[in-house]
Design a protein around this motif. Structure first.
Motif, short mmCIF file in Angstrom:
data_model
loop_
_atom_site.label_atom_id
_atom_site.label_comp_id
_atom_site.label_asym_id
_atom_site.label_seq_id
_atom_site.Cartn_x
_atom_site.Cartn_y
_atom_site.Cartn_z
N PHE A 16 0.85 -1.18 0.00
CA PHE A 16 0.00 0.00 0.00
C PHE A 16 0.89 1.23 0.00
N VAL A 17 0.30 2.35 -0.37
CA VAL A 17 1.06 3.60 -0.46
C VAL A 17 0.25 4.72 0.15
N ASP A 18 0.91 5.47 1.03
CA ASP A 18 0.38 6.72 1.56
C ASP A 18 -0.96 6.57 2.28
N LEU A 19 -1.05 5.59 3.18
CA LEU A 19 -2.27 5.39 3.96
C LEU A 19 -2.09 5.93 5.38
N GLY A 20 -3.20 6.34 5.98
CA GLY A 20 -3.21 6.75 7.37
C GLY A 20 -3.17 5.54 8.29
N THR A 21 -2.95 5.77 9.56
CA THR A 21 -2.83 4.70 10.56
C THR A 21 -4.04 3.79 10.58
N ASP A 22 -5.24 4.35 10.64
CA ASP A 22 -6.45 3.52 10.68
C ASP A 22 -6.63 2.74 9.38
N GLU A 23 -6.24 3.34 8.26
CA GLU A 23 -6.37 2.66 6.97
C GLU A 23 -5.41 1.47 6.88
N VAL A 24 -4.20 1.63 7.42
CA VAL A 24 -3.24 0.51 7.40
C VAL A 24 -3.77 -0.62 8.27
N THR A 25 -4.24 -0.30 9.47
CA THR A 25 -4.79 -1.33 10.35
C THR A 25 -5.94 -2.07 9.67
N ALA A 26 -6.84 -1.33 9.03
CA ALA A 26 -7.97 -1.96 8.32
C ALA A 26 -7.47 -2.84 7.18
N ARG A 27 -6.46 -2.40 6.45
CA ARG A 27 -5.93 -3.18 5.33
C ARG A 27 -5.31 -4.48 5.85
N ILE A 28 -4.60 -4.41 6.97
CA ILE A 28 -3.99 -5.62 7.53
C ILE A 28 -5.07 -6.56 8.06
N ILE A 29 -6.08 -6.03 8.72
CA ILE A 29 -7.18 -6.88 9.20
C ILE A 29 -7.86 -7.57 8.02
N ASP A 30 -8.09 -6.86 6.93
CA ASP A 30 -8.66 -7.48 5.74
C ASP A 30 -7.78 -8.63 5.23
N ALA A 31 -6.47 -8.43 5.26
CA ALA A 31 -5.54 -9.48 4.81
C ALA A 31 -5.59 -10.68 5.77
N VAL A 32 -5.72 -10.43 7.06
CA VAL A 32 -5.84 -11.51 8.05
C VAL A 32 -7.13 -12.29 7.80
N LEU A 33 -8.22 -11.59 7.54
CA LEU A 33 -9.49 -12.27 7.26
C LEU A 33 -9.41 -13.11 5.99
N ALA A 34 -8.73 -12.60 4.97
CA ALA A 34 -8.56 -13.37 3.73
C ALA A 34 -7.70 -14.62 3.99
N TRP A 35 -6.66 -14.46 4.81
CA TRP A 35 -5.81 -15.60 5.17
C TRP A 35 -6.64 -16.66 5.89
N ALA A 36 -7.47 -16.24 6.84
CA ALA A 36 -8.32 -17.18 7.58
C ALA A 36 -9.30 -17.89 6.64
N ALA A 37 -9.87 -17.14 5.72
CA ALA A 37 -10.81 -17.75 4.75
C ALA A 37 -10.09 -18.79 3.90
N ASP A 38 -8.85 -18.51 3.50
CA ASP A 38 -8.07 -19.48 2.72
C ASP A 38 -7.79 -20.75 3.51
N GLN A 39 -7.78 -20.67 4.84
CA GLN A 39 -7.58 -21.85 5.69
C GLN A 39 -8.88 -22.64 5.85
N GLY A 40 -9.99 -22.06 5.39
CA GLY A 40 -11.30 -22.71 5.54
C GLY A 40 -11.94 -22.44 6.90
N TRP A 41 -11.49 -21.40 7.58
CA TRP A 41 -12.00 -21.08 8.91
C TRP A 41 -13.11 -20.04 8.84
N ARG A 42 -13.98 -20.08 9.85
CA ARG A 42 -14.93 -18.98 10.05
C ARG A 42 -14.20 -17.91 10.83
N SER A 43 -14.35 -16.68 10.42
CA SER A 43 -13.66 -15.61 11.13
C SER A 43 -14.64 -14.50 11.48
N TYR A 44 -14.30 -13.81 12.54
CA TYR A 44 -15.18 -12.77 13.08
C TYR A 44 -14.35 -11.53 13.40
#
Length: 176
Positions: free
Chosen positions: A19-47
């Motif tokens: 990512f480029v030129d994101l604010g603190t909250d935007e980076v945190t949200a982007r990382i959480i989205d990546a974590v959720l995608a990783w969990a989905a790829d494992q076949g897990w339910r995530s919340y």
């Protein structure tokens, strides 16, 4: 150990995050989205924002803290993940309580580096980013690129005759 394997897997997933030129909250949200995608790829339910086992401090002890991500999986204990850009004692207290309750605790720390290791059994996942001052009033901005630096552009010789000059010969002195 399951926690080490999961931390390595998530580290691998975040290695491709850019990512480029994101604010603190935007980076945190982007990382959480990546974590959720990783969990989905494992076949897990995530919340998102799942209730933690740790109650809030007084005077709100009748409520519980929340986790950035919690994952239910068939092949092992639940996995809980916190995503932070600072080293907060409250975060590792929450993750330690989760681990004591039988969950695998992962702490994703992001920032410019120098991440302190959390106490066991919390597993650290790092995501190094660069930061710089944003426009006035916008706060810090953060960027992360994973590929090699771009090579310098090729210089064009289109329409230009290259100049080739011979090197001058220097006289050789006797005895050298």
């Amino acid at each position: 150990m399951d926690g080490e394997r999961l931390a390595a897997s998530l580290t691998g997933r975040l290695a491709g995050l850019e990512f480029v030129d994101l604010g603190t909250d935007e980076v945190t949200a982007r990382i959480i989205d990546a974590v959720l995608a990783w969990a989905a790829d494992q076949g897990w339910r995530s919340y998102r924002r799942a209730a933690s086992v740790l109650p809030l401090p007084p005077p709100m002890t009748d409520r519980h803290s929340v986790l950035d991500v919690a994952c239910a999986r068939r092949d092992g204990p639940p996995v809980v993940i916190e995503v932070d850009h600072t080293d907060r004692r409250r975060t590792w207290e929450k993750l330690a309580a989760e681990a004591a309750a039988g969950r695998v605790a992962l702490w994703v720390r992001w920032g410019p580096g120098r991440f302190a290791a959390p106490p066991a059994p919390i597993h650290l996942v790092t995501c190094e980013v660069s930061r710089h001052a944003g426009p006035p009033g916008a706060g810090r901005r953060h960027s992360r690129t994973t590929g090699p630096a771009r090579p310098a552009p090729a210089h064009s010789t289109h329409g230009v005759d290259p100049v080739v000059e011979p090197l001058p010969l220097l006289p050789v002195e006797p005895g050298s």
